[in-house]
Each structure stands twice: as structure tokens, then as C-alpha cells.
Design a protein around this motif. Structure first.
Motif, PDB file in Angstrom:
ATOM      1  N   VAL A 121      15.357  45.254  33.459  1.00 38.59           N
ATOM      2  CA  VAL A 121      14.286  45.052  34.433  1.00 38.59           C
ATOM      3  C   VAL A 121      13.615  43.700  34.208  1.00 38.59           C
ATOM      4  CG1 VAL A 121      12.121  45.957  35.369  1.00 38.59           C
ATOM      5  CG2 VAL A 121      13.862  47.546  34.507  1.00 38.59           C
ATOM      6  N   TRP A 122      13.404  43.001  35.295  1.00 37.68           N
ATOM      7  CA  TRP A 122      12.609  41.763  35.283  1.00 37.68           C
ATOM      8  C   TRP A 122      11.428  41.944  36.217  1.00 37.68           C
ATOM      9  CZ3 TRP A 122      12.568  37.621  39.262  1.00 37.68           C
ATOM     10  CH2 TRP A 122      11.732  36.554  38.876  1.00 37.68           C
ATOM     11  N   ASP A 123      10.227  41.626  35.735  1.00 37.12           N
ATOM     12  CA  ASP A 123       9.013  41.806  36.527  1.00 37.12           C
ATOM     13  C   ASP A 123       8.057  40.639  36.286  1.00 37.12           C
ATOM     14  OD1 ASP A 123       6.899  42.750  38.011  1.00 37.12           O
ATOM     15  OD2 ASP A 123       6.188  44.130  36.469  1.00 37.12           O
ATOM     16  N   PRO A 124       7.978  39.693  37.233  1.00 38.68           N
ATOM     17  CA  PRO A 124       7.093  38.537  37.042  1.00 38.68           C
ATOM     18  C   PRO A 124       5.622  38.822  37.354  1.00 38.68           C
ATOM     19  CG  PRO A 124       8.280  38.324  39.111  1.00 38.68           C
ATOM     20  CD  PRO A 124       8.820  39.551  38.441  1.00 38.68           C
ATOM     21  N   THR A 125       5.313  40.047  37.813  1.00 37.13           N
ATOM     22  CA  THR A 125       3.944  40.434  38.162  1.00 37.13           C
ATOM     23  C   THR A 125       3.313  39.385  39.081  1.00 37.13           C
ATOM     24  OG1 THR A 125       3.828  41.590  36.032  1.00 37.13           O
ATOM     25  CG2 THR A 125       1.778  41.351  37.216  1.00 37.13           C
ATOM     26  N   ASP A 126       2.158  38.814  38.733  1.00 37.54           N
ATOM     27  CA  ASP A 126       1.482  37.893  39.660  1.00 37.54           C
ATOM     28  C   ASP A 126       2.023  36.467  39.598  1.00 37.54           C
ATOM     29  OD1 ASP A 126       0.457  37.545  37.133  1.00 37.54           O
ATOM     30  OD2 ASP A 126      -1.630  37.438  37.748  1.00 37.54           O
ATOM     31  N   LYS A 127       3.083  36.252  38.837  1.00 40.03           N
ATOM     32  CA  LYS A 127       3.746  34.949  38.879  1.00 40.03           C
ATOM     33  C   LYS A 127       4.780  34.903  40.007  1.00 40.03           C
ATOM     34  CE  LYS A 127       1.582  33.339  35.278  1.00 40.03           C
ATOM     35  NZ  LYS A 127       0.781  34.530  34.944  1.00 40.03           N
ATOM     36  N   GLY A 128       4.996  36.038  40.671  1.00 41.11           N
ATOM     37  CA  GLY A 128       5.888  36.110  41.815  1.00 41.11           C
ATOM     38  C   GLY A 128       5.097  36.474  43.065  1.00 41.11           C
ATOM     39  N   VAL A 129       5.792  36.582  44.188  1.00 40.67           N
ATOM     40  CA  VAL A 129       5.120  36.909  45.451  1.00 40.67           C
ATOM     41  C   VAL A 129       5.470  38.313  45.929  1.00 40.67           C
ATOM     42  CG1 VAL A 129       4.995  34.504  46.182  1.00 40.67           C
ATOM     43  CG2 VAL A 129       6.990  35.882  46.823  1.00 40.67           C
ATOM     44  N   GLN A 130       6.131  39.090  45.079  1.00 37.64           N
ATOM     45  CA  GLN A 130       6.531  40.438  45.481  1.00 37.64           C
ATOM     46  C   GLN A 130       5.306  41.347  45.610  1.00 37.64           C
ATOM     47  OE1 GLN A 130       6.784  39.290  42.425  1.00 37.64           O
ATOM     48  NE2 GLN A 130       6.336  40.865  40.916  1.00 37.64           N
ATOM     49  N   PRO A 131       5.393  42.413  46.420  1.00 36.53           N
ATOM     50  CA  PRO A 131       4.301  43.389  46.479  1.00 36.53           C
ATOM     51  C   PRO A 131       4.021  43.965  45.098  1.00 36.53           C
ATOM     52  CG  PRO A 131       5.861  43.760  48.255  1.00 36.53           C
ATOM     53  CD  PRO A 131       6.485  42.756  47.346  1.00 36.53           C
ATOM     54  N   ARG A 132       2.757  43.897  44.658  1.00 36.99           N
ATOM     55  CA  ARG A 132       2.414  44.372  43.316  1.00 36.99           C
ATOM     56  C   ARG A 132       1.063  45.074  43.275  1.00 36.99           C
ATOM     57  NH1 ARG A 132      -1.393  40.754  41.824  1.00 36.99           N
ATOM     58  NH2 ARG A 132      -1.261  38.676  42.780  1.00 36.99           N
ATOM     59  N   GLY A 133       0.394  45.188  44.440  1.00 37.37           N
ATOM     60  CA  GLY A 133      -0.893  45.864  44.436  1.00 37.37           C
ATOM     61  C   GLY A 133      -1.919  45.140  43.601  1.00 37.37           C
ATOM     62  N   LYS A 134      -2.547  45.848  42.663  1.00 41.21           N
ATOM     63  CA  LYS A 134      -3.631  45.267  41.868  1.00 41.21           C
ATOM     64  C   LYS A 134      -3.196  44.809  40.481  1.00 41.21           C
ATOM     65  CE  LYS A 134      -7.861  46.811  43.968  1.00 41.21           C
ATOM     66  NZ  LYS A 134      -9.247  47.244  43.703  1.00 41.21           N
ATOM     67  N   GLN A 135      -1.905  44.671  40.271  1.00 38.89           N
ATOM     68  CA  GLN A 135      -1.427  44.241  38.953  1.00 38.89           C
ATOM     69  C   GLN A 135      -1.594  42.732  38.770  1.00 38.89           C
ATOM     70  OE1 GLN A 135       2.553  45.763  37.903  1.00 38.89           O
ATOM     71  NE2 GLN A 135       2.533  46.795  39.875  1.00 38.89           N
ATOM     72  N   VAL A 136      -2.135  42.351  37.635  1.00 36.37           N
ATOM     73  CA  VAL A 136      -2.230  40.935  37.270  1.00 36.37           C
ATOM     74  C   VAL A 136      -1.961  40.797  35.772  1.00 36.37           C
ATOM     75  CG1 VAL A 136      -3.837  40.278  39.107  1.00 36.37           C
ATOM     76  CG2 VAL A 136      -4.727  41.089  36.909  1.00 36.37           C
ATOM     77  N   ALA A 137      -1.513  39.619  35.375  1.00 36.05           N
ATOM     78  CA  ALA A 137      -1.197  39.386  33.973  1.00 36.05           C
ATOM     79  C   ALA A 137      -2.448  39.411  33.097  1.00 36.05           C
ATOM     80  CB  ALA A 137      -0.466  38.054  33.821  1.00 36.05           C
ATOM     81  N   LYS A 138      -3.587  38.986  33.663  1.00 35.07           N
ATOM     82  CA  LYS A 138      -4.846  38.989  32.922  1.00 35.07           C
ATOM     83  C   LYS A 138      -5.852  39.857  33.673  1.00 35.07           C
ATOM     84  CE  LYS A 138      -4.091  34.392  30.936  1.00 35.07           C
ATOM     85  NZ  LYS A 138      -4.627  33.001  30.784  1.00 35.07           N
ATOM     86  N   PRO A 139      -5.810  41.167  33.469  1.00 36.15           N
ATOM     87  CA  PRO A 139      -6.666  42.070  34.235  1.00 36.15           C
ATOM     88  C   PRO A 139      -8.146  41.904  33.911  1.00 36.15           C
ATOM     89  CG  PRO A 139      -5.531  43.252  32.487  1.00 36.15           C
ATOM     90  CD  PRO A 139      -4.954  41.874  32.513  1.00 36.15           C
ATOM     91  N   GLU A 140      -8.934  41.861  34.964  1.00 38.43           N
ATOM     92  CA  GLU A 140     -10.390  41.823  34.831  1.00 38.43           C
ATOM     93  C   GLU A 140     -10.987  42.155  36.176  1.00 38.43           C
ATOM     94  OE1 GLU A 140     -11.635  37.928  33.777  1.00 38.43           O
ATOM     95  OE2 GLU A 140     -10.658  36.952  35.460  1.00 38.43           O
ATOM     96  N   GLY A 141     -12.255  42.560  36.173  1.00 39.12           N
ATOM     97  CA  GLY A 141     -12.922  42.875  37.421  1.00 39.12           C
ATOM     98  C   GLY A 141     -12.197  43.981  38.167  1.00 39.12           C
ATOM     99  N   ILE A 142     -11.771  43.679  39.411  1.00 41.99           N
ATOM    100  CA  ILE A 142     -11.081  44.677  40.220  1.00 41.99           C
ATOM    101  C   ILE A 142      -9.568  44.676  39.993  1.00 41.99           C
ATOM    102  CG2 ILE A 142     -12.839  44.526  42.015  1.00 41.99           C
ATOM    103  CD1 ILE A 142     -10.738  42.988  43.709  1.00 41.99           C
TER     104      ILE A 142
END
Length: 455
Positions: A167-188
Motif C-alpha cells: 500500500v502507498w498512501d501520500p495522504t495530504d501530499k496527494g490530491v486523492q479523496p482523503r476526507g479530514k486526514q492530514v500528515a500533521k493533524p491539528e484543529g479540525i
């Protein structure tokens, strides 16, 4: 690629070693998890077969640099189907865009499955997934929210079979649908979810079998339409689909079709309508026959209901259920768990959220930029909760406007009008057709309106 197949030897001591990791808050269900029986419930309530094998449990895992070959050794064990970042996985590690997550385990097939085709199902894996069985590449899937499966029959062998997943998952470094996932979670923004996060399972099927169902109720015409899709590409005239509708054990109505036509079932004048106050579900049994002989059967269910809008005497648009005004109210449900992230610790926990929402007096849940497990939607159906379904977004403009369709086409069914869909076993929504389906940062679209969709 040269494959070094490493089997998973799961012993009693290995199970004893698993435990949630980290010091974050845990749910009451976390301590009740049995690694030998993780989410044991049938994962596809809309299209059930009697035979299947659950592959949830402890697998080997390794985190490697992207592009490297199969790991020679593994970092340890991970509890599937919890994301690698979660506490319940027993790992609790983050990935970055330059890394890949590898999974490995072995499985044996029941003797009773001899002569049948075998499908390998994944409820959802975030994000790009490659799968091998006994060193044979059986398929790739791109997308983090929708189910997929591969026919692995030709790759199987007698005895232990080796399953390998990358599995490869770039999270917010890509443009794929990811909802609220971010590499550095904070706030919302929340913790990333990478890898397998829904049930993995095996299913035996005949040579000709049912692949998907789509049910469309029409209360005005007192009709239930069921589209039965199969793997047969030709000779449809020899294939007959039969559907029977039950109220408990009592047969209510039935119908049949050939040539790939939908089964159209006339419902009685006293048919029972679904509503939040009376969430009645009909049992549906389907048979697939070839040349007069039954070759496949599945169990399903259906609700007779209608969602629509109508202007009142003052010209104000009102939401209606079953041709009656219904004020819909409920919470914005994030669908996140402190210990399992995207994945509830157990089915009881999954149903608990829905039940408490109903207990608080709500009749609706807006599921916020996440597609849930199929069983969650079934709990909503059974408990009487309408669902407004958001499209998961990438939160990057203008890229996100096309990413949801281009990288995960099956999400586009969220915009389909007035449908209850069981595509590859997952109904993206089954409780309600939302009046508006939204992609964050993108125009609002009415169901079925493609005018604002980018070409």
C-alpha cells in the motif's frame, strides 16, 4: 520482482502479545478485542452468501522506502483491519509519501470449496493497493473508501497460500479523496489512515455468479426493481434471475427476468413503508439459474421508501419522505474513533453510535466526507436513521474537483439519483438519497446533475 514468501505463524503467544499502543484515549470496547475474532460479522449485508472466510487478525507488516522490493524481514505484526497509525493496530506508526506499507499472511482453503472460484475481497484500503497471491500479481486498486475484489482462483495452490499486499498512501501530499486526514493533524484535521481499514475476506462462487445488486423502490407504482449483475458476458438468454420478497417468513411477492433485464416485483397495496418511526425492511432472496438449474443464491433486504422535495403553499421547498413533509435533523457525524481511527473496535460499537443518535431524538445523520463500512448503513436502515452522505474530498482546489472521479470512480455513484446501491457488496448509501451531495471546495450538485462536474 523476486518474491520471498514469508508465512505468518500465529501462535497463542503471539495473540497474547498484541495490545493497543499509545497513550491516547481508548473506547470501552478496546479491551474486549479478541485478535482471533476481529470484526467477525459478515461484511456485506446487502448481498450475503452462506460460505466465506474472514482473514482479519494478526498479519506481518513492514514499512519500507517506496520502490524497494519485497521486504526480506518484517517489522512485526499488525492487527487487520485497523490502520497502521491507529492504536488498535498494535503498531501506531505514521507513513510518509516516500514510504510503502507491506502486509503478509498465509491462508488455507476449506476442502468444501474445491471446484469453485475464489474471490478475495477488501472492504477498503487507503490508498493505492497491489496484491499478490503465491507470488502472482492478482490486481491493483486505487482509492481509499470503496470495496474491491479479485478472482484469485488461478493463483491458488494446495495447502498454505501466501497473500502479500503493498500500500502507498501520500495522504495530504496527494490530491486523492482523503476526507479530514492530514500528515500533521491539528484543529479540525485528523490523524492519517493508511492501509487496510476494513475487513479482508475470501468467498467461494460458482462459474457464473451474482456480482452486484441495485434495488430501486417505487412506492407510487408499488414496485420494487432489482438489477442483478453477473459475471456472464454472453448467453444472457440462458440466465434467469429470480427474486422473492418476504415479510418475516411470509412470501409477499416475487418476480423473475432474463436477458439481463431488471426483476420488477409488484408490491401489495398494503405494503409496509420505511420511515424513522417504523423502519421496516423486507427480506429479499435471489436465485440465479442457468438452463433451469440454480447456480447461485444470495440474501438481501429492501425498504419501500421515497425521498423527494415539494414546494408548500408559500413556495418554500420542503423535504419529503413517502410523499409527506419530514423535517430532517441530526448531527454532522465524523466517523472517527480515538483508538481505531476510521475503524470501529467492533460491530457493537458501530451500531452504538447510530442507536445513541436515535435515542437523542434525531432522525438523520450527515456522514462527513467519509464513506462508512457497509454494516454502518445497514444499522441505520434497521434503526430508522436517514443518511446524508458527503463525498470525501482532497481539500485541494482546483485539483479536488476531478480527483474524486478520476482516482476513485466508484465514489461517483454517490451522485446517482434515487438509488440504493450494492456495488461489489458495498452500498455507498442505502438509507437516503441526499438532496445535495457535496464535495468540499467544489460546487454543490443535485443527484444526477452532471452540469457542474468537470470534464
Amino acid at each position: 520482482m523476486n518474491f520471498l514468501l514469508v508465512s505468518v505463524a500465529i501462535s497463542t503467544s503471539a495473540f497474547a502479545q498484541w495490545h493497543p499502543v499509545g497513550d491516547k484515549i481508548k473506547t470501552a470496547w478496546a479491551e474486549k478485542i479478541d485478535p482471533q475474532h476481529v470484526l467477525p460479522e459478515y461484511p456485506r449485508p446487502l448481498m450475503e452468501r452462506s460460505e466465506w472466510e474472514n482473514l482479519n487478525g494478526l498479519w506481518n507488516y513492514a514499512i519500507q522506502k517506496r520502490g524497494e522490493s519485497l521486504p526480506a524481514t518484517y517489522n512485526g505484526q499488525i492487527l487487520v483491519p485497523f490502520a497502521v497509525e491507529s492504536s488498535l493496530s498494535g503498531v501506531g506508526k505514521r507513513l510518509n509519501e516516500d514510504q510503502e506499507l507491506w502486509y503478509n499472511r498465509s491462508f488455507n482453503l476449506p476442502a468444501a470449496w474445491k471446484g469453485k472460484r475464489v474471490l478475495l475481497h477488501f472492504g477498503a484500503v487507503d490508498w493505492q493497493t497491489d496484491v499478490w497471491v503465491n507470488g502472482v500479481n492478482v490486481g491493483r486498486h486505487t482509492g481509499g473508501f470503496t470495496p474491491f475484489s479479485f478472482d484469485v482462483t488461478a493463483a491458488l495452490t494446495k495447502g498454505a497460500n501466501q497473500l502479500l499486499v503493498r500500500v502507498w498512501d501520500p495522504t495530504d501530499k496527494g490530491v486523492q479523496p482523503r476526507g479530514k486526514q492530514v500528515a500533521k493533524p491539528e484543529g479540525i484535521w485528523y490523524t492519517p489512515v493508511s492501509g487496510i481499514w476494513q475487513t479482508v475476506w475470501l468467498e467461494p462462487v460458482p462459474e457464473t455468479y451474482i456480482t452486484a445488486l441495485k434495488t430501486t423502490p417505487d412506492i407510487d407504482q408499488r414496485q420494487l426493481q432489482i438489477e442483478v449483475q453477473t459475471n456472464a458476458a454472453t448467453q444472457l438468454g440462458y440466465i434467469r434471475a429470480e427474486a422473492s420478497v418476504y415479510d418475516g417468513q411470509r412470501l409477499v411477492s416475487s418476480g423473475a427476468s432474463v436477458n439481463g433485464e431488471p426483476v420488477r416485483i409488484a408490491m401489495p397495496a398494503d405494503m409496509k413503508l420505511w420511515s424513522p418511526d417504523s423502519p421496516f425492511l423486507y427480506t429479499v432472496k435471489l436465485r440465479l439459474c442457468c438452463n433451469g438449474k440454480e447456480v447461485d443464491r444470495v440474501d438481501s433486504y429492501a425498504a419501500m421508501r421515497k425521498y423527494s422535495t415539494k414546494r408548500d403553499e408559500k413556495g418554500i421547498v420542503r423535504l419529503q419522505l413517502n410523499n409527506q413533509d419530514l423535517f430532517q435533523y441530526g448531527p454532522l457525524d465524523q466517523g472517527w474513533w480515538p483508538d481505531g481511527l476510521y475503524t470501529a473496535p467492533c460491530d457493537e460499537a458501530l451500531a452504538y453510535d447510530v442507536k445513541k443518535t436515535k435515542d437523542f431524538g434525531f432522525n438523520m445523520i450527515r456522514k462527513h466526507i467519509k464513506v462508512e463500512l457497509a454494516r454502518w448503513y445497514t444499522h441505520c436502515d434497521r434503526l430508522g436513521v436517514i443518511v446524508w452522505q458527503d463525498m470525501p474530498s482532497g481539500d485541494r482546489n482546483p485539483e479536488c474537483r476531478t480527483a474524486a472521479i478520476s482516482t476513485e470512480p466508484s465514489l461517483s455513484v454517490l451522485l446517482s439519483p434515487k438509488r440504493s446501491i450494492a456495488k461489489s457488496g458495498k452500498k455507498l448509501w442505502i438509507v437516503s438519497t441526499p438532496i445535495l451531495a457535496s464535495v468540499y471546495g467544489c460546487p454543490l450538485m443535485k443527484p444526477g446533475d452532471n452540469s457542474k462536474r468537470r470534464k
